[in-house]
Structure formats: C-alpha cells, structure tokens
Write a protein that holds these residues in place. Structure first.
Motif, mmCIF file in Angstrom:
data_model
loop_
_atom_site.group_PDB
_atom_site.id
_atom_site.type_symbol
_atom_site.label_atom_id
_atom_site.label_comp_id
_atom_site.label_asym_id
_atom_site.label_seq_id
_atom_site.Cartn_x
_atom_site.Cartn_y
_atom_site.Cartn_z
ATOM 1 N N THR A 218 2.255 23.733 0.483
ATOM 2 C CA THR A 218 0.907 23.691 -0.083
ATOM 3 C C THR A 218 0.022 24.526 0.837
ATOM 4 O O THR A 218 0.484 25.034 1.863
ATOM 5 N N ILE A 219 -1.252 24.652 0.483
ATOM 6 C CA ILE A 219 -2.215 25.188 1.442
ATOM 7 C C ILE A 219 -2.322 24.170 2.572
ATOM 8 O O ILE A 219 -2.261 22.959 2.338
ATOM 9 N N ILE A 220 -2.469 24.642 3.805
ATOM 10 C CA ILE A 220 -2.481 23.745 4.966
ATOM 11 C C ILE A 220 -3.862 23.749 5.614
ATOM 12 O O ILE A 220 -4.390 24.812 5.958
ATOM 13 N N ARG A 221 -4.451 22.566 5.746
ATOM 14 C CA ARG A 221 -5.692 22.437 6.506
ATOM 15 C C ARG A 221 -5.339 22.168 7.956
ATOM 16 O O ARG A 221 -4.542 21.289 8.254
ATOM 17 N N CYS A 222 -5.983 22.899 8.861
ATOM 18 C CA CYS A 222 -5.642 22.827 10.284
ATOM 19 C C CYS A 222 -6.554 21.824 10.985
ATOM 20 O O CYS A 222 -7.477 22.211 11.714
ATOM 21 N N ARG A 223 -6.284 20.544 10.782
ATOM 22 C CA ARG A 223 -7.165 19.500 11.327
ATOM 23 C C ARG A 223 -7.198 19.540 12.859
ATOM 24 O O ARG A 223 -8.240 19.271 13.464
ATOM 25 N N ASP A 224 -6.052 19.849 13.444
ATOM 26 C CA ASP A 224 -5.979 19.885 14.900
ATOM 27 C C ASP A 224 -6.871 20.991 15.464
ATOM 28 O O ASP A 224 -7.709 20.755 16.351
ATOM 29 N N ALA A 225 -6.727 22.187 14.923
ATOM 30 C CA ALA A 225 -7.535 23.312 15.396
ATOM 31 C C ALA A 225 -9.022 23.067 15.121
ATOM 32 O O ALA A 225 -9.879 23.358 15.967
ATOM 33 N N GLU A 226 -9.326 22.512 13.953
ATOM 34 C CA GLU A 226 -10.724 22.234 13.599
ATOM 35 C C GLU A 226 -11.354 21.256 14.592
ATOM 36 O O GLU A 226 -12.459 21.478 15.108
ATOM 37 N N GLY A 227 -10.641 20.151 14.844
ATOM 38 C CA GLY A 227 -11.171 19.111 15.731
ATOM 39 C C GLY A 227 -11.293 19.605 17.168
ATOM 40 O O GLY A 227 -12.275 19.314 17.867
ATOM 41 N N GLY A 251 -6.246 30.160 17.390
ATOM 42 C CA GLY A 251 -5.163 30.769 16.611
ATOM 43 C C GLY A 251 -3.816 30.122 16.903
ATOM 44 O O GLY A 251 -3.007 29.905 16.004
ATOM 45 N N ARG A 252 -3.598 29.802 18.179
ATOM 46 C CA ARG A 252 -2.327 29.178 18.557
ATOM 47 C C ARG A 252 -2.185 27.822 17.872
ATOM 48 O O ARG A 252 -1.121 27.487 17.333
ATOM 49 N N ARG A 253 -3.265 27.044 17.853
ATOM 50 C CA ARG A 253 -3.216 25.722 17.212
ATOM 51 C C ARG A 253 -3.042 25.852 15.701
ATOM 52 O O ARG A 253 -2.342 25.056 15.064
ATOM 53 N N ALA A 254 -3.702 26.849 15.121
ATOM 54 C CA ALA A 254 -3.544 27.068 13.674
ATOM 55 C C ALA A 254 -2.091 27.410 13.356
ATOM 56 O O ALA A 254 -1.499 26.849 12.421
ATOM 57 N N ALA A 255 -1.504 28.308 14.152
ATOM 58 C CA ALA A 255 -0.114 28.709 13.906
ATOM 59 C C ALA A 255 0.824 27.515 14.044
ATOM 60 O O ALA A 255 1.834 27.410 13.340
ATOM 61 N N ASP A 257 0.202 24.545 13.184
ATOM 62 C CA ASP A 257 0.104 23.722 11.968
ATOM 63 C C ASP A 257 0.858 24.342 10.798
ATOM 64 O O ASP A 257 1.143 23.666 9.810
ATOM 65 N N ALA A 258 1.127 25.649 10.867
ATOM 66 C CA ALA A 258 1.790 26.326 9.750
ATOM 67 C C ALA A 258 3.241 25.865 9.638
ATOM 68 O O ALA A 258 3.870 25.511 10.625
ATOM 69 N N ARG A 259 3.761 25.878 8.428
ATOM 70 C CA ARG A 259 5.164 25.522 8.161
ATOM 71 C C ARG A 259 5.809 26.625 7.327
ATOM 72 O O ARG A 259 6.219 26.405 6.192
ATOM 73 N N PRO A 260 5.872 27.838 7.899
ATOM 74 C CA PRO A 260 6.334 28.984 7.099
ATOM 75 C C PRO A 260 7.847 28.982 6.905
ATOM 76 O O PRO A 260 8.570 28.324 7.652
ATOM 77 N N ILE A 261 8.283 29.716 5.911
ATOM 78 C CA ILE A 261 9.722 29.856 5.648
ATOM 79 C C ILE A 261 10.074 31.343 5.559
ATOM 80 O O ILE A 261 9.204 32.199 5.413
ATOM 81 N N ASP A 262 11.369 31.633 5.656
ATOM 82 C CA ASP A 262 11.888 32.968 5.347
ATOM 83 C C ASP A 262 12.025 33.090 3.832
ATOM 84 O O ASP A 262 12.528 32.172 3.186
ATOM 85 N N ASP A 263 11.564 34.173 3.266
ATOM 86 C CA ASP A 263 11.862 34.432 1.854
ATOM 87 C C ASP A 263 11.835 35.938 1.612
ATOM 88 O O ASP A 263 11.818 36.723 2.564
ATOM 89 N N HIS A 264 11.860 36.330 0.327
ATOM 90 C CA HIS A 264 11.945 37.750 0.006
ATOM 91 C C HIS A 264 10.720 38.524 0.461
ATOM 92 O O HIS A 264 10.749 39.740 0.539
#
Lengths: 288, 168
Positions: A218-227, A251-255, A257-264
């Motif tokens: 889903t879209i990810i809200r970065c609560r940790d970076a925000e706080g 930026g480090r905290r935002a990254a 929070d991300a849960r990226p995957i490998d895809d095409h």
C-alpha cells in the motif's frame, strides 16, 4: 457484454444495485490498456462514469473555526484540472503529482477515482491523499460511508470498496505550510513511478506528514520519520532551518519504513535508496 | 430510471466530425481507435502502442485531447468526437497541416495525425504558447524520426501566421 452510460450518481447507484459486479469505468486509462493488451478478460458489464457531471465537481468547505477548511474533489475530475488554477494553489502537492501522471492526453482522462479504484501502489495521486489524510466518500443505494484513505487501500490493487459501491470523491484539509510530490522513474516524462514520495508540512499543528508510493503493498505513511522530525525541530516556524544531517536522517528513517520489492520495474535495493533520497530532497525543498 | 443496456442488439451511435454514425455488430469492449479505423472508415488516427504512450491516436473528445485507444467507444455515445479528418472540410489542409508540410515536420508520418490534432488543441487554448508550453503540450506525442525541431518550427510558423492575420 453491456455498457451503461448513466448521467447522475443516483442512476449509477441504481445500476450498481442491479449489477454489483459491474466494472466502473472512469477515465479508462488503466482498464483499456488491459483490454487492448488482452491482459483482462472483457468485463460482462460496464458502468461508464464519463457522463456523470456531479463527479467532476470540486468545492471548498469553509471552516467555522478559522482554519483553512477542507476541499472535496469529485472522483471524476481529470488530473488536468488539478495541475493549474485554484486547486493547484490549495494543494501544490496534488498539482505536482497530477503533472507527473502520464501525458497531457492521459491527464485529460485520468481521475483520482480511477487511482482509488485501481489502487496501484504506484498511482501518483495516492501518496498525496495519504499525506493529507484524505477521507474517501463511498456511496451505494443503501447509503454512504466515509473511509480514511489509509483504511481504504488494503493491498496491491485491493481496497475496501464493496460490490455496489461507488467512490464519489475525497475530502482533504487545507494546510498551512509547504507541500510537494517527487517521483523517480526510468525517464523524465510519462513514466510509472519506481518510487515516489509526498511531503506536507502542517504549520498550525507543528507537524509534517510523509507518504511513500511504489515501495510497499500500500502507500506507506512514515510515522517514525514524521514523529522524529517534529521532536527535532519546531515545525511551526517559518522559515524552517533544515541541516544536512537532519535531512539525511529524515531520509534514512523514511527508507527504513519502506517495504520495496524486486519486480520488472526496479529492484528493492534501488527503490529503498531512491525513496530515502526523495524524502530528504522534499524536506530540503520545504525549507528552501 | 434504469436505462436499457446497450448490447442487444449491439448497435450504438457515435457523433464523429459532426456526423452521426451507427456502429453495428461490434464487440462493446472495442476502443474508439479501433472503431474509428475498422468500423467507420476513418483511418487517420493511427494505432501504435495502444496503451496511451505514443499519442498517435489523439482525438478530441468533447474538446479534450485524449488517446482514442483508451476510450471505450461504447461509453462515448453522447460525446462530440473530432478526428484529424474532421479538422478541415472536404479534405482541405488546415493551416497546421500546411505548416507541417512547409517546414518538413513529417518523415514517416505515423505520428503526424496525432500531432496535428494536439497542435490544433494547443493553439485553440493557448494561441501564443511559450517554447516550454509547446513542448509540454506535445509531450504525449512521440515522434521517432524528426527529433521534433521541425515540428516546433511548424508550430511557431502557425502562431506567427495566425498573429499576422489577426493584426490585419
């Protein structure tokens, strides 16, 4: 196959009550690609929303408390209408996101309702809706309900829309403070996001919100970076003073929070890196 | 209130270039591009990518420049559709088409109809576009031959000649 072309919301809802599984067709820029490429079996029944003028309206809802109030945007308003003019002034991040959707021809057709109906994590409108805590308005013949966008989108191309329901629009608060949208893709124009981010300051509350696209189911809200940022700095101040160290840590905290995957389209490693850079850059722009 | 579904019999009507056309025995999932070319005998709009990336099929739908490949034709029954064939009467050239010829803005020609429609749409809404505005307005029309220089020259020529005529 049948194609219905109602002209009012009530007609749409009546059709949907009779055909709850019908495909709702907004700008067509997702559905028709799938049909043209034979990636989608042709829907048996289509309810086309093109003629429903009520869905193409937007309005300002003034607040009694002296704040900026809210704006309700119809689900059928094309992105082209958000790039310039009064809506762009109220929501600069939405204007920037709208500007990155496809080509001018796509933006003349594509809508927020389409982004919400498709619910791709790469949809350009969605990080803006998440960062601004948008409320999604749903209607069916049985009534209506309002769902926070973070509860509306539940997975890759999955949302809580029930059979028979129509997204009529979204409502977002008008905030004081800088806001913007950034994305990376394989080229500069007409590209689907590899990673995207929307940052919106909220000076009245001394807060910031950050939402990431295309780096999770889903879209990810970065609560940790925000706080963290709100604890580091007085975000109601103007101008903001953002040091390089703060921008990098944000930026480090935002990254993280991300849960990226490998895809095409890209790799998880690149997406994670890119979304951190985007978040740092947005924060620097907010202070510039 | 509930209207009869279009579909049985599968006939619907489109308004194209000021004329009413019946579309018969068509599968309703067909794109407007397919219907224009294969059913209505209007092959000016070109099909290249069929996913909204190239702009070769650009038409005007109720005044908006859109990709005909991404319009479900049966959903556009009440729309005012203008294709490249409808920009000038009786197969005459519009000033934009003439400028494309004069400036050599055409090589293989496949992108040309979409560009012609997009340029007409641009200049109707913005008679004197900046270079950036022209580039932005044509950013959805991909040309792989010309490098765009001649195309932008053609746009500039039309702007100049229209301004000249307006001043007289």
């Amino acid at each position: 196959m049948s194609v219905l072309t109602p002209s009012t919301i009530d007609e749409v809802l009546a059709h949907l009550a009779e055909r709850p599984e019908a495909l709702l067709l907004s700008g067509g820029t997702d559905v028709m690609v799938e049909i043209n490429m034979a990636h989608r079996k042709a829907p048996a029944e289509v309810v086309a929303l093109r003629r429903v003028e009520q869905l193409r309206l937007w309005r300002h809802n003034p607040s009694s408390e002296g704040t900026g109030g809210t704006v309700t945007i119809g689900s059928g308003l094309p992105y082209a209408e958000m790039e310039h003019g009064p809506l762009a002034e109220l929501f600069p991040a939405l204007a920037e996101a709208a500007r990155t959707v496809g080509s001018p021809q796509i933006r003349a057709a594509g809508t927020l309702g389409g982004n919400l109906g498709t619910c791709s994590p790469a949809g350009d409108g969605l990080p803006v809706l998440f960062a601004l805590d948008a409320i999604v308005h749903l209607r069916s013949i049985g009534g209506q309900r309002d769902v926070p966008v973070a509860d509306f989108m539940v997975g890759v191309k999955q949302n809580v829309l029930e059979p028979g329901e129509l997204v009529t629009g979204v409502t977002m608060p008008i905030r004081h403070g800088w806001q913007g949208y950034s994305k990376v893709g394989v080229r500069n124009a007409m590209v689907i996001a590899t990673a995207s981010a929307c940052l919106a300051m909220d000076r009245d509350r001394g807060a910031v919100t950050l939402a990431l696209g295309a780096v999770g189911t889903t879209i990810i809200r970065c609560r940790d970076a925000e706080g963290w940022l709100a604890g580091e700095l007085d975000l109601s101040a103007e101008p903001l003073d953002i040091s390089d160290a703060v921008a990098q840590e944000f930026g480090r905290r935002a990254a993280a929070d991300a849960r990226p995957i490998d895809d095409h389209r890209s790799t998880a490693a690149y997406r994670g890196h890119a979304v951190g850079v985007l978040s740092s850059r947005l924060l620097r722009r907010a202070a510039a | 209130m509930t209207q009869e579904p279009i579909g049985s019999p599968e006939i619907y009507r489109l308004q194209v270039n000021g004329e009413s056309h019946d579309v018969q025995d068509a599968w309703l999932g067909e794109s407007l591009l397919y219907v224009l070319r294969e059913r209505l005998g209007l092959p000016g709009s070109k099909g290249a990518c069929e996913q909204g990336e190239c702009g070769s099929c650009t038409v005007l739908l109720d005044g908006a420049a859109v990709c005909a490949c991404l319009v479900m034709a049966a959903s556009a029954t009440d729309a005012d559709i203008v294709t490249v064939e409808g920009l000038a009467p009786d197969a005459a050239l519009t000033d934009v088409q003439a400028a494309f010829l004069d400036e050599g803005a055409v090589q293989c020609g496949f992108c040309t109809p979409g560009l012609i429609v997009a340029v007409h749409h641009l200049l109707e809404h913005n008679p004197e576009p900046s270079t950036l505005e022209t580039r932005e307005a044509l950013s959805g029309n991909i040309c792989r031959c010309t490098g765009y220089g001649r195309i932008f020259a053609a746009v500039d020529a039309v702007v100049a000649s229209r301004a000249d005529q307006a001043a007289r």
